[in-house]
Design an enzyme around this catalytic site. Structure first.
Site, PDB file in Angstrom:
ATOM      1  N   HIS A  80      -2.775  -1.132  -3.740  1.00 52.08           N
ATOM      2  CA  HIS A  80      -3.273  -0.853  -2.372  1.00 52.08           C
ATOM      3  C   HIS A  80      -4.879  -1.669  -2.084  1.00 52.08           C
ATOM      4  O   HIS A  80      -5.297  -1.811  -1.293  1.00 52.08           O
ATOM      5  CB  HIS A  80      -2.956   0.307  -1.641  1.00 52.08           C
ATOM      6  CG  HIS A  80      -1.897   0.508  -0.957  1.00 52.08           C
ATOM      7  ND1 HIS A  80      -0.548   0.841  -2.033  1.00 52.08           N
ATOM      8  CD2 HIS A  80      -1.345   0.196  -0.048  1.00 52.08           C
ATOM      9  CE1 HIS A  80       0.489   0.848  -1.156  1.00 52.08           C
ATOM     10  NE2 HIS A  80       0.232   0.256  -0.047  1.00 52.08           N
TER      11      HIS A  80
ATOM     12  N   ARG B  55      -2.202   0.016   9.229  1.00 52.53           N
ATOM     13  CA  ARG B  55      -1.998   1.027   8.314  1.00 52.53           C
ATOM     14  C   ARG B  55      -2.649   2.060   8.458  1.00 52.53           C
ATOM     15  O   ARG B  55      -3.957   2.170   8.224  1.00 52.53           O
ATOM     16  CB  ARG B  55      -2.197   0.469   6.742  1.00 52.53           C
ATOM     17  CG  ARG B  55      -1.278  -0.531   6.335  1.00 52.53           C
ATOM     18  CD  ARG B  55      -1.583  -1.068   4.831  1.00 52.53           C
ATOM     19  NE  ARG B  55      -0.533  -1.905   4.263  1.00 52.53           N
ATOM     20  CZ  ARG B  55      -0.428  -3.042   3.916  1.00 52.53           C
ATOM     21  NH1 ARG B  55      -1.410  -4.022   4.601  1.00 52.53           N
ATOM     22  NH2 ARG B  55       0.587  -3.709   3.334  1.00 52.53           N
TER      23      ARG B  55
ATOM     24  N   GLU C 209      12.335  -0.250   3.789  1.00 57.02           N
ATOM     25  CA  GLU C 209      11.494  -0.774   2.584  1.00 57.02           C
ATOM     26  C   GLU C 209      12.318   0.022   1.144  1.00 57.02           C
ATOM     27  O   GLU C 209      11.888  -0.049   0.121  1.00 57.02           O
ATOM     28  CB  GLU C 209      10.094   0.242   2.616  1.00 57.02           C
ATOM     29  CG  GLU C 209       9.433  -0.033   3.544  1.00 57.02           C
ATOM     30  CD  GLU C 209       7.840   0.374   3.583  1.00 57.02           C
ATOM     31  OE1 GLU C 209       7.006  -0.149   3.048  1.00 57.02           O
ATOM     32  OE2 GLU C 209       7.618   1.586   3.959  1.00 57.02           O
TER      33      GLU C 209
ATOM     34  N   ASP D 138       7.359  -2.868  -0.913  1.00 55.92           N
ATOM     35  CA  ASP D 138       7.974  -1.718  -1.401  1.00 55.92           C
ATOM     36  C   ASP D 138       9.399  -2.207  -1.580  1.00 55.92           C
ATOM     37  O   ASP D 138       9.860  -1.620  -2.583  1.00 55.92           O
ATOM     38  CB  ASP D 138       7.997  -0.512  -0.501  1.00 55.92           C
ATOM     39  CG  ASP D 138       6.711   0.184  -1.039  1.00 55.92           C
ATOM     40  OD1 ASP D 138       6.411   0.718  -2.093  1.00 55.92           O
ATOM     41  OD2 ASP D 138       5.832   0.707   0.156  1.00 55.92           O
TER      42      ASP D 138
ATOM     43  N   ARG E 261       4.939  -1.892  -8.219  1.00 58.85           N
ATOM     44  CA  ARG E 261       4.209  -2.887  -7.799  1.00 58.85           C
ATOM     45  C   ARG E 261       3.062  -2.624  -8.196  1.00 58.85           C
ATOM     46  O   ARG E 261       2.162  -3.670  -8.201  1.00 58.85           O
ATOM     47  CB  ARG E 261       4.278  -2.632  -6.080  1.00 58.85           C
ATOM     48  CG  ARG E 261       3.703  -1.545  -5.727  1.00 58.85           C
ATOM     49  CD  ARG E 261       4.105  -1.393  -4.195  1.00 58.85           C
ATOM     50  NE  ARG E 261       2.910  -1.859  -3.479  1.00 58.85           N
ATOM     51  CZ  ARG E 261       3.131  -1.580  -2.232  1.00 58.85           C
ATOM     52  NH1 ARG E 261       3.733  -0.844  -1.319  1.00 58.85           N
ATOM     53  NH2 ARG E 261       1.844  -2.008  -1.154  1.00 58.85           N
TER      54      ARG E 261
ATOM     55  N   CYS F  55       6.877  -7.754   6.963  1.00 57.49           N
ATOM     56  CA  CYS F  55       5.535  -7.500   6.907  1.00 57.49           C
ATOM     57  C   CYS F  55       4.631  -7.202   5.456  1.00 57.49           C
ATOM     58  O   CYS F  55       3.575  -6.685   5.192  1.00 57.49           O
ATOM     59  CB  CYS F  55       4.795  -6.270   8.008  1.00 57.49           C
ATOM     60  SG  CYS F  55       5.685  -4.612   7.181  1.00 57.49           S
TER      61      CYS F  55
HETATM   62  C1  PEP Z   1       5.262  -2.952   2.266  1.00 52.36           C
HETATM   63  O1  PEP Z   1       5.690  -2.235   1.462  1.00 52.36           O
HETATM   64  O2  PEP Z   1       5.685  -4.041   2.278  1.00 52.36           O
HETATM   65  C2  PEP Z   1       4.044  -2.554   3.253  1.00 52.36           C
HETATM   66  C3  PEP Z   1       3.732  -3.536   4.369  1.00 52.36           C
HETATM   67  O3  PEP Z   1       3.642  -1.246   3.219  1.00 52.36           O
HETATM   68  P1  PEP Z   1       2.683  -1.040   2.179  1.00 52.36           P
HETATM   69  O4  PEP Z   1       2.037  -2.283   1.443  1.00 52.36           O
HETATM   70  O5  PEP Z   1       1.522  -0.353   2.724  1.00 52.36           O
HETATM   71  O6  PEP Z   1       3.200   0.094   1.313  1.00 52.36           O
HETATM   72 MG    MG Z   2       5.331  -0.027   1.864  1.00 51.95          MG
END
Ligand code: PEP
Ligand code: MG
Length: 753
Positions: A367, A474, A609, A633, A643, A680
């Site tokens: 993140h 987010r 996800e 995810d 990840r 997304c």
């Molecule tokens: C994802 O998991 O692809 C997503 C958009 O959410 P985040 O990256 O905030 O977990």
């Molecule tokens: Mg996610």
């Protein structure tokens, strides 16, 4: 102050003598000679020698006890002899019978045959071993802990004094690299695209040069106490900042941190250094060195975590001593240099205050990288050797196109990069021209490009980038930047700002997605073995609904008379989605009961996800209003590859036939169930991936601002029908990825992204 223990007063004498030698002046070699004499006498050693590294060789620079003619003549290659072991491992070596050691390398010119006991410690600065300090004795014995510590202390001071040229310019005497000064080029990985030219700011600070040995230990102890109190007070404030009582949630994380900060053995180690005559900064740095050394050898995961925490506390303390606990003083062109950085730490700095971010480790899927991309701040990670090659204030070029860092670059390199920056602005101008044009493929398929955002500032990129709305907001970032739980009014304020910045374009809010690598000081989440598979996102929301309901109330109020689009992260079953959806409906009903107007239109969606939900899409018909595939995810769980762990995160490709097949199935099932679906995850912002997704049938993509222009340009070259046909034939291919083949296919048709 109570009388220092014997070992400390011994060290203190040593430090005082060291300072006297430093202040006495004289030629460099002469001072080094005096130094080894003094250390040998004080430590009652028969031999004391200093080896310094020159290139790949450790050369004897001064000795007391070995033959004088060996000075500058005895050279041990990297890894050769006992000195080589110390310089290679960066750890002390303490042997009663050195000559019996298999790696002992006898050099007749030194005359070292009569000496049995050997103690060597590395001379380290900024994680760089640039020499070895050795004492030897005839008698065969192991040196005691206090002796090892005293020698390490001297080596630390010596390292700093040498770096500060306290002995005169050693590099004039012999070509020794004390501080990196030449231009260097390190290769890593692009985490966030862009180029930055700026100055290095170290996240893990070092003691300022010249502030190693203290004249007034009492004053230093006072400084240390004040800094300790400051760090502890901040931790307490974080703990007590949780005004919102989330009963039943363990507050382990912060509690453990606070407990460590009050650990008497930590404090004793710190004070020991100060009482021995080190400055408070140097004493903390020494303890941090110990924590790092232990981290390198410890395997137990709990203990490792504790050592990481301790190192973090050491860093906080160093920043507090420098009067800058939260990195308040940042130059305008700051390029932050760190081993690794969590999203909360990055937000604590204020990502928009940074010109760039360089990490020795890290993951492009974590993140911190997502935040950097959202903010358009260039970030390069996995730069091996970064910490040991960078000094605070060094000129740095961060190349987030090639995935490189240029340290102390030559003027012509700087000029070349300045030209690249000009080129980039030309390209940006090209994207800007496309800004108000819709995204349409070559064969006329209209695609909606949306923005991923998380800070109110990001929302302002909307018009600039030419996106048609915010596909993923987010909301957890607001929680991560604040020590206290954001109050209802603050949450409403942020959502209103975002809606105002978006104007008539739609905004999809994603409810709190905490846990995993996203922690907030105000929401205590228990430490777990497998945080990515643990209690995170909607699971927290459903188990502790107070927090979720509070947030939904803020969203309902902020969208009064307007459109509310909200979705839930990490849902695994339809029942979870329905429970979450219920909370929204209850908040709307509650608003209406209070004679509030409530939102004019409501759409409640869900993120796909988890593989479990990916296979449950048909059942969402009539229940959900829209779907959004969180590919970050989803791929993590699909490939069972964390990840955030660079070792495995890049092992698999979203363009693998199996992954594309899953994405296609979600798309087809959604269409059959009359559900709108977008992607997304960050992959949607990469031109080649975006082309593949569109060929699978996706017509809504949400991405970081930097992706919109390049994706729009790439899609204009895409023949969807032909590419779909090509892909369909390869979805059962045994290859681990279709990336190269797809690139080649597109290139042949003049559609290379
Ligand atoms: C994802 O998991 O692809 C997503 C958009 O959410 P985040 O990256 O905030 O977990
Ligand atoms: Mg996610």
């Amino acid at each position: 102050m109570s009388a220092p223990p014997a070992s400390i007063s011994g060290a203190r004498i040593l430090l005082r003598r060291l300072r006297e030698i430093m202040q006495a002046g004289g030629a460099t070699q002469e001072r080094l000679d005096k130094l080894v004499q003094m250390i040998a006498a004080t430590m009652v050693a028969d031999v004391c020698s200093i080896y310094l590294r020159r290139g790949r060789v450790n050369e004897l620079f001064a000795t007391e006890g070995l033959k004088r003619e060996a000075v500058h003549a005895t050279r041990l290659r990297e890894g050769e002899g006992l000195v080589g072991i110390v310089s290679e491992t960066g750890r002390p070596l303490n042997l009663a019978d050195a000559q019996r050691h298999p790696r002992f390398s006898f050099r007749p010119e030194t005359g070292e045959d009569p000496f049995n006991a050997f103690l060597g410690v590395p001379i380290v600065r900024s994680e760089r071993v640039f020499g070895v300090l050795v004492v030897q004795n005839r008698a065969s014995r192991v040196y005691g802990d206090e002796e090892v510590e005293a020698l390490q202390l001297i080596a630390q001071v010596l390292a700093e004094m040498v770096a500060a040229n306290a002995f005169g310019d050693l590099s004039e005497l012999r070509e020794v690299e004390i501080k990196p000064s030449k231009p260097e080029r390190l290769s890593g990985r692009v985490f966030s695209e862009g180029i930055a030219i700026g100055r290095a700011v170290l996240h893990e600070p070092h003691t300022p040069l010249g502030r190693i040995v203290a004249d007034d230990p009492e004053a230093e102890e006072k400084r240390l106490n004040e800094a300790l109190a400051q760090v502890r007070a901040r931790l307490t404030a974080m703990l007590e900042g949780d005004e919102f009582s989330i009963t039943g949630v363990s507050r382990d994380v912060l509690e453990t941190f606070r407990m460590l900060a009050h650990d008497p053995s930590w404090e004793t180690r710190l004070k020991g250094g100060v009482r021995a005559g080190l400055s408070a900064d140097a004493a903390v740095e020494r303890v941090r060195g110990e924590h790092r050394a232990r981290l390198a050898s410890v395997k137990d995961s709990l203990l490792r975590e504790q050592l990481h925490d301790l190192e973090d506390l050491d860093n906080r303390l160093l920043r507090a001593l420098a009067g800058d606990e939260r990195g308040a003083v940042l130059p305008e062109d700051a390029i932050l240099i760190a081993r690794n950085l969590g999203p909360a730490e990055l937000l604590e700095y204020g990502v928009h205050r940074l010109s760039g971010l360089a990490l020795e480790e890290g993951s492009p899927y974590g993140h911190a990288a997502i935040i950097a991309r959202a903010a358009g701040v260039p970030m390069v990670g996995r730069l091996a050797g970064l910490l040991s090659r960078t000094e605070a204030g060094d000129a740095v070029i961060l190349d987030g196109e090639q995935g490189e860092a240029r340290l102390r670059p030559e003027p012509e390199v700087v000029r070349a990069y300045e030209q690249r920056l000009t080129l980039r602005s030309a390209r940006a101008a090209e994207y800007a021209r496309l800004r108000d044009q819709p995204a349409v493929t070559k064969d006329g398929v209209r695609i909606t490009l949306l923005l991923n955002a998380g800070l109110s500032l990001d929302a302002h990129h909307l018009a600039e980038a030419g996106a048609e709305g915010i596909g993923l907001f987010r909301t957890e970032f607001q929680f991560m930047v604040s020590e206290k739980l954001p109050k209802l009014e603050q949450q409403i304020g942020l959502y209103r700002d975002v809606l105002a910045a978006a104007g008539d374009k739609p905004v999809t809010f994603r409810t709190l997605d905490l846990g995993g690598d996203k922690m907030a000081a105000s929401v205590a989440i228990e430490r777990e073995e497998n945080p990515a598979l643990g209690w995170r996102a909607v699971r927290i929301g459903l188990d502790r609904p107070a927090l979720l309901r509070y947030q939904l109330r803020a969203l309902v109020e902020a969208t009064e008379g307007a459109r509310l689009r909200v979705m839930f992260p990490l849902v695994a079953t339809i029942a979870e989605f329905e429970a979450a959806r219920n909370f929204v409906e209850r908040e709307i009903a509650a608003a209406k009961a209070k004679k509030r107007q409530g939102p004019a239109a409501v759409e409640i969606g869900v993120m796909v996800e988890t593989p479990a939900l990916a296979f449950a899409v048909p059942g969402l018909k009539g229940r959900a209003d829209f779907l959004s595939v969180g590919a970050n995810d989803l791929m993590q769980y699909f490939f069972a590859a964390d990840r955030g762990n660079p070792r495995v995160a890049e092992r698999y490709d979203v363009l693998a036939p199996s992954a594309l097949r899953l994405l296609k199935q979600i798309r087809d099932d959604a269409r059959a169930a009359d559900l709108d679906v977008s992607i997304c995850g960050d992959a949607a912002g990469k031109p080649l991936e975006a082309m593949a997704f569109v060929a699978l049938g996706y017509d809504r993509l949400s991405m970081p601002a930097s992706g919109i222009g390049p994706v729009k340009l790439a899609l204009a070259k895409l023949d969807v029908a032909a590419t779909r046909e090509w892909l369909d034939e390869r979805l059962y291919d045994p290859a681990p990825s279709l990336r190269a083949a797809l690139s080649a296919f597109l290139k042949e048709r003049g559609a290379a992204p």
